[in-house]
Design a protein around this motif. Structure first.
Motif, mmCIF file in Angstrom:
data_model
loop_
_atom_site.group_PDB
_atom_site.id
_atom_site.type_symbol
_atom_site.label_atom_id
_atom_site.label_comp_id
_atom_site.label_asym_id
_atom_site.label_seq_id
_atom_site.Cartn_x
_atom_site.Cartn_y
_atom_site.Cartn_z
ATOM 1 N N ALA A 1 -1.738 15.823 14.058
ATOM 2 C CA ALA A 1 -2.260 14.830 15.009
ATOM 3 C C ALA A 1 -1.142 13.972 15.598
ATOM 4 N N CYS A 2 -0.130 13.668 14.788
ATOM 5 C CA CYS A 2 0.944 12.775 15.237
ATOM 6 C C CYS A 2 2.165 13.521 15.764
ATOM 7 N N ASN A 3 2.187 14.839 15.572
ATOM 8 C CA ASN A 3 3.264 15.686 16.068
ATOM 9 C C ASN A 3 4.637 15.254 15.557
ATOM 10 N N VAL A 4 4.701 15.001 14.243
ATOM 11 C CA VAL A 4 5.973 14.695 13.584
ATOM 12 C C VAL A 4 6.081 15.523 12.308
ATOM 13 N N SER A 5 7.268 15.560 11.737
ATOM 14 C CA SER A 5 7.506 16.393 10.557
ATOM 15 C C SER A 5 6.746 15.879 9.340
ATOM 16 N N GLN A 6 6.558 16.775 8.379
ATOM 17 C CA GLN A 6 5.865 16.421 7.138
ATOM 18 C C GLN A 6 6.624 15.331 6.398
ATOM 19 N N SER A 7 7.953 15.405 6.383
ATOM 20 C CA SER A 7 8.734 14.392 5.672
ATOM 21 C C SER A 7 8.608 13.025 6.351
ATOM 22 N N ALA A 8 8.553 13.011 7.683
ATOM 23 C CA ALA A 8 8.385 11.744 8.406
ATOM 24 C C ALA A 8 7.017 11.138 8.116
ATOM 25 N N ILE A 9 5.978 11.967 8.103
ATOM 26 C CA ILE A 9 4.630 11.483 7.788
ATOM 27 C C ILE A 9 4.598 10.918 6.371
ATOM 28 N N SER A 10 5.166 11.665 5.424
ATOM 29 C CA SER A 10 5.162 11.210 4.029
ATOM 30 C C SER A 10 5.898 9.884 3.872
ATOM 31 N N HIS A 11 7.025 9.756 4.538
ATOM 32 C CA HIS A 11 7.802 8.518 4.477
ATOM 33 C C HIS A 11 6.985 7.345 5.018
ATOM 34 N N GLN A 12 6.347 7.537 6.163
ATOM 35 C CA GLN A 12 5.570 6.467 6.778
ATOM 36 C C GLN A 12 4.325 6.135 5.953
ATOM 37 N N LEU A 13 3.702 7.146 5.355
ATOM 38 C CA LEU A 13 2.532 6.903 4.515
ATOM 39 C C LEU A 13 2.907 6.084 3.281
ATOM 40 N N ARG A 14 4.077 6.349 2.724
ATOM 41 C CA ARG A 14 4.538 5.573 1.567
ATOM 42 C C ARG A 14 4.644 4.090 1.945
ATOM 43 N N LEU A 15 5.232 3.820 3.110
ATOM 44 C CA LEU A 15 5.353 2.435 3.559
ATOM 45 C C LEU A 15 3.973 1.818 3.788
ATOM 46 N N LEU A 16 3.073 2.567 4.408
ATOM 47 C CA LEU A 16 1.725 2.057 4.662
ATOM 48 C C LEU A 16 0.962 1.799 3.362
ATOM 49 N N ARG A 17 1.163 2.647 2.365
ATOM 50 C CA ARG A 17 0.553 2.418 1.047
ATOM 51 C C ARG A 17 1.132 1.166 0.403
ATOM 52 N N ASP A 18 2.454 1.013 0.492
ATOM 53 C CA ASP A 18 3.112 -0.160 -0.098
ATOM 54 C C ASP A 18 2.611 -1.455 0.508
ATOM 55 N N ARG A 19 2.190 -1.399 1.755
ATOM 56 C CA ARG A 19 1.692 -2.593 2.448
ATOM 57 C C ARG A 19 0.167 -2.688 2.400
ATOM 58 N N SER A 20 -0.446 -1.836 1.590
ATOM 59 C CA SER A 20 -1.907 -1.840 1.358
ATOM 60 C C SER A 20 -2.716 -1.605 2.626
ATOM 61 N N LEU A 21 -2.169 -0.796 3.534
ATOM 62 C CA LEU A 21 -2.888 -0.463 4.760
ATOM 63 C C LEU A 21 -3.633 0.862 4.645
ATOM 64 N N VAL A 22 -3.174 1.744 3.758
ATOM 65 C CA VAL A 22 -3.860 3.011 3.505
ATOM 66 C C VAL A 22 -4.010 3.213 2.000
ATOM 67 N N THR A 23 -4.973 4.043 1.653
ATOM 68 C CA THR A 23 -5.152 4.456 0.265
ATOM 69 C C THR A 23 -5.068 5.973 0.205
ATOM 70 N N ALA A 24 -4.784 6.480 -0.981
ATOM 71 C CA ALA A 24 -4.645 7.923 -1.172
ATOM 72 C C ALA A 24 -5.484 8.353 -2.368
ATOM 73 N N ARG A 25 -6.037 9.561 -2.258
ATOM 74 C CA ARG A 25 -6.762 10.149 -3.391
ATOM 75 C C ARG A 25 -6.471 11.636 -3.417
ATOM 76 N N ARG A 26 -6.485 12.192 -4.597
ATOM 77 C CA ARG A 26 -6.229 13.629 -4.760
ATOM 78 C C ARG A 26 -7.514 14.411 -4.541
ATOM 79 N N ASP A 27 -7.347 15.560 -3.872
ATOM 80 C CA ASP A 27 -8.434 16.518 -3.688
ATOM 81 C C ASP A 27 -7.829 17.876 -3.986
ATOM 82 N N GLY A 28 -7.821 18.229 -5.268
ATOM 83 C CA GLY A 28 -7.137 19.451 -5.675
ATOM 84 C C GLY A 28 -5.642 19.278 -5.498
#
Length: 104
Positions: free
Chosen positions: A50-77
């Motif tokens: 959806a964002c047209n960026v690399s997997q590593s860039a998405i993961s890096h940005q998601l980590r920051l968003l999690r650290d700032r309590s803007l997103v949550t993560a859950r495992r699905d398999g």
């Protein structure tokens, strides 16, 4: 000014937290991630597409968003599914977009 807002402004930790949220929103990729999550929960690969960026860039940005309590993560398999932390995040995105549209 509302007395509740005045009280929040007197708390340095709250003010710092707010500045960290707005800092996170100021990056285009992070803004796109959050906007995409307004549509519903997504995996890293769905966000990457959806964002047209690399997997590593998405993961890096998601980590920051999690650290700032803007997103949550859950495992699905084997996948990790991300979602907005709460309704406030979507409101911030919506208000920002509406305000920007006033200038266009």
């Amino acid at each position: 000014m509302d007395s509740g807002i005045k009280e929040l402004l007197s708390n340095d930790a709250v003010v710092y937290g707010a500045t960290q949220i707005f800092d996170a929103l100021s990056d285009l990729t992070r803004f796109l991630i959050l906007s995409t999550l307004m549509e519903g929960d997504k995996s890293v690969s769905e966000l990457q597409e959806a964002c047209n960026v690399s997997q590593s860039a998405i993961s890096h940005q998601l980590r920051l968003l999690r650290d700032r309590s803007l997103v949550t993560a859950r495992r699905d398999g084997q996948r990790v599914i991300y979602s907005l932390a709460d309704d406030h995040v979507g409101l911030l995105i919506g208000i920002g977009l509406e305000h920007a549209a006033e200038e266009v």
